[in-house]
Design a protein around this motif. Structure first.
Motif, PDB file in Angstrom:
ATOM      1  N   GLU A 156       0.903  -1.183   0.049  1.00 25.96           N
ATOM      2  CA  GLU A 156       0.094  -0.100   0.054  1.00 25.96           C
ATOM      3  C   GLU A 156       0.786   1.262   0.066  1.00 25.96           C
ATOM      4  OE1 GLU A 156      -2.599   2.093   3.356  1.00 25.96           O
ATOM      5  OE2 GLU A 156      -3.609   0.445   2.637  1.00 25.96           O
ATOM      6  N   SER A 158       0.898   5.163   0.724  1.00 29.06           N
ATOM      7  CA  SER A 158       0.003   6.001   1.345  1.00 29.06           C
ATOM      8  C   SER A 158       0.838   7.512   1.251  1.00 29.06           C
ATOM      9  CB  SER A 158      -0.100   6.022   2.679  1.00 29.06           C
ATOM     10  OG  SER A 158      -0.862   4.511   2.796  1.00 29.06           O
ATOM     11  N   THR A 269      -3.193   0.336  -3.484  1.00 22.74           N
ATOM     12  CA  THR A 269      -2.773  -0.904  -2.801  1.00 22.74           C
ATOM     13  C   THR A 269      -2.832  -1.762  -3.992  1.00 22.74           C
ATOM     14  OG1 THR A 269      -4.270  -0.395  -0.978  1.00 22.74           O
ATOM     15  CG2 THR A 269      -3.648  -2.825  -1.367  1.00 22.74           C
TER      16      THR A 269
END
Length: 274
Positions: A156, A158, A269
């Motif tokens: 993932e 971010s 993701t």
């Protein structure tokens, strides 16, 4: 062009314009010497590995080989106006990618992370294709030996809440989750950022810009990875024999073209097989 590069018969030495990569002998050498630009750079290292490649069910269109990771290296750097070269010591990570098509057709973005500290180390690569499909690979190594490698994990990407992403977003955290591995890479300070086309003379720069608008950035980063043992094993035994790898490294983010707006909203993701 063909007249501007030479390759030795054994494939261990290649010369391209002002650049030389020589893998013959006990010490390997990467050098760039340009009187026109006023730059001389030379890096030397004794190879120790690891040599690893992502295992695939079928040959991939974007294969990556990891040749060196946290390998001690020496460098000499000279720029116009310096009375003598500056010497430096550190570590080198070396990855080899070979493509059968233009990179812009195969990779919209590529993220690479490589450890720089002694001890257990990691190499992570994540590729986003123009279609949005993602492919990732993680290697955990120690003293030139591979401890674990896998493409079977979620990754993932971010950003900080409220941060503008722009055409070439950078990440704040890479979160890794898999059956045997879990951890995170946290981005630090930006070291350098550039457009690779800036160094290409016209009209070649204009012609290339019709297909690609690249951007590349390097930054520091820290990481923590937890590597669990192979099952079957009782939970108490797994906790005791879990390997925790921490340290720092360098992240590079390379875009061949800007990321479309649909890919910049919220965390990204990539799941196994994506």
């Amino acid at each position: 062009r063909e007249s501007r590069w030479t390759l030795s018969e054994d494939g261990a030495r290649i010369e391209i314009g002002s650049s030389v990569f020589d893998q013959t002998g006990a010490v390997h050498r990467l050098a760039y010497d340009s009187t026109k630009r006023g730059i001389r750079v030379e890096v030397e290292y004794a190879p120790r590995g690891p040599v690893a490649w992502a295992e695939r069910e079928s040959p991939g269109e974007y294969p990556i080989d990891l040749l060196e990771l946290v390998t001690p290296a020496r460098a000499r750097i000279w720029l116009a106006g310096m009375p003598e070269p500056a010497a430096s010591e550190g570590t080198i990570a070396l990855a080899h990618t070979y493509l059968g098509a233009s990179e812009a057709d195969l990779a919209l973005r590529r993220i690479d992370f490589a450890s720089i500290d002694a001890g257990p180390a990691i190499f992570l690569s994540d590729r986003t294709a123009p279609s949005g499909a993602r492919e990732r690979w993680l290697v955990v190594a120690r003293a030139g030996e591979v401890l674990h490698q896998t493409s079977d994990f979620e990754l993932e990407i971010s950003q900080s809440p409220g941060k503008e992403s722009g055409d070439y977003p950078t990440f704040e955290e890479l979160r890794i989750r898999g059956a045997r591995v879990e951890g995170a890479i946290l981005r630090g300070a930006t070291l350098a950022e550039l457009n690779p086309l800036d160094d290409i003379p016209q009209p070649f720069r204009f012609l290339l810009s019709l297909r690609t608008r690249p951007q590349r950035a390097w930054s520091t980063a820290s990481f923590e990875i937890r590597l669990r043992p192979e099952p079957p094993m009782r939970l108490s035994e797994a906790d005791e024999s879990e390997t925790v790898v921490t340290g720092s490294g360098i992240t590079s983010v390379t875009y061949t073209n800007p990321l479309p707006p649909k890919m910049t909203s919220g965390p990204e993701t990539a799941t196994p097989g994506a």
